[in-house]
Design an enzyme around this catalytic site. Structure first.
Site, PDB file in Angstrom:
ATOM      1  N   GLY A   1       0.813  -1.215   0.000  1.00  0.00           N
ATOM      2  CA  GLY A   1       0.000   0.000   0.000  1.00  0.00           C
ATOM      3  C   GLY A   1       0.844   1.262   0.000  1.00  0.00           C
ATOM      4  O   GLY A   1       0.516   2.246  -0.666  1.00  0.00           O
ATOM      5  N   ASP A   2       1.959   1.238   0.729  1.00  0.00           N
ATOM      6  CA  ASP A   2       2.868   2.388   0.738  1.00  0.00           C
ATOM      7  C   ASP A   2       3.475   2.600  -0.650  1.00  0.00           C
ATOM      8  O   ASP A   2       3.694   3.735  -1.082  1.00  0.00           O
ATOM      9  CB  ASP A   2       3.984   2.165   1.755  1.00  0.00           C
ATOM     10  CG  ASP A   2       3.450   1.812   3.129  1.00  0.00           C
ATOM     11  OD1 ASP A   2       2.405   2.373   3.521  1.00  0.00           O
ATOM     12  OD2 ASP A   2       4.069   0.969   3.804  1.00  0.00           O
TER      13      ASP A   2
END
Length: 306
Positions: free
Chosen positions: A248-249
């Protein structure tokens, strides 16, 4: 310039053990240590895809020095403040399934917090500030909404990757991007999200409430991008998922890094899917080559009736 804030960094200690047995002596087959924290992951991916970035946050002790030294070796600029204690160590245990043991982290003094606020006060219009990850218990619970309000008033684009009450409190201050996954989005509205059209419906509610752009990640079902009056979906490429940490980052970094270059929201969305998938298919955070290999496999479709 793109700045990231990691309020509670860590050393992530990845340990692989075959046939792990509770109550017994277990021996690792592989282990490694690297800096952890969502904002730090964003900075690391940004550097890999060619964007300059400065990492803000709080570190302390020898573990904090490890984090700083590691980032400097990757040519990432840092401007950390001191924490009142050692930077935490989080354990990522892989033994058929993945188990995480995350530490609490050190206390942050009022003086260190005020120093961070002063640095953010010095940012300029059109800078990008990424706020992501957990908020230490020693900091005000409204720290994200407070910082977003200050930045919004100066024309600084804020990217927020958090969930729950902290996310809802920020939305009225018009963050440039928020990125809940479908579980986090469902929790916000006390509902279930089982399809891209569900994600579109509730993602658009966040846009109506103030967010400029919303990406809803849906694991193997791809992702949805909601903007003013428009919504899009994109598939994820085929591959074997070997690493969920940082995917997600990587999506956040891919989006803002590409947007800085192209100023094109759909190009940024396309790139974010490739970056997130490249991390998921790798043992580490994504590489530029892996992202570029996956880009042709991703297609974006406008959602009608959004």
């Amino acid at each position: 310039m793109i700045y990231t804030v990691t309020l509670n960094p860590s050393i992530d200690y990845l340990v692989e053990v075959e046939n792990f047995q509770m109550g017994s002596v277990n021996r690792t087959t592989h282990d490694r240590k690297f800096p952890g924290g969502k904002g730090i992951n964003v900075s690391r991916v940004l550097k890999r895809i060619g964007n300059d970035t400065t990492a803000f946050g709080f570190i302390g002790g020898q573990t904090g020095e490890f984090v700083k030294t590691f980032l400097h070796q990757e040519d990432i600029k840092t401007d950390f403040n001191e924490a009142a204690g050692d930077t935490r160590i989080n354990i990522k245990l892989k033994t058929g399934i993945e188990t995480e043991i995350n530490s609490q982290g050190p206390d942050i003094t009022i003086e260190s917090y005020q120093q961070l606020v002063k640095k953010i006060d010095d940012l300029q219009a059109e800078d990008i500030l990424v706020l992501s990850g957990s908020i230490p218990a020693s900091l005000p619970k409204n720290v994200y909404s407070y910082l977003t309000k200050k930045c919004s008033e100066k024309g600084i684009n804020v990217v927020l990757d958090t969930s729950g009450k902290e996310l809802l409190e920020v939305i009225p201050y018009q963050p440039f991007l928020v990125k809940p996954n479908h579980h986090e989005l469902a929790e916000l509205f006390s509902t279930e999200i089982n399809h891209v059209h569900d994600a579109c419906k509730y993602g658009m509610k966040l846009v109506e409430m103030g967010a400029q752009h919303v990406i809803v990640s849906m694991a193997g079902d791809g992702a949805v991008l909601c903007t003013k009056n428009k919504a899009y979906t994109a598939n994820v490429p085929k591959g074997n998922v070997v690493n969920s940490v940082g995917a997600g980052d990587s999506m956040v970094a891919g989006f803002i890094g590409n947007y800085e270059t192209t100023k094109n929201i759909l190009s940024a969305f396309h790139y974010s899917l490739a970056a997130g998938s490249a991390t998921a298919f790798s043992a580490d955070l994504c590489s530029l080559d892996a992202i570029e290999y996956l880009l042709p496999q991703i297609a974006i479709t406008e959602l009608t009736g959004s």
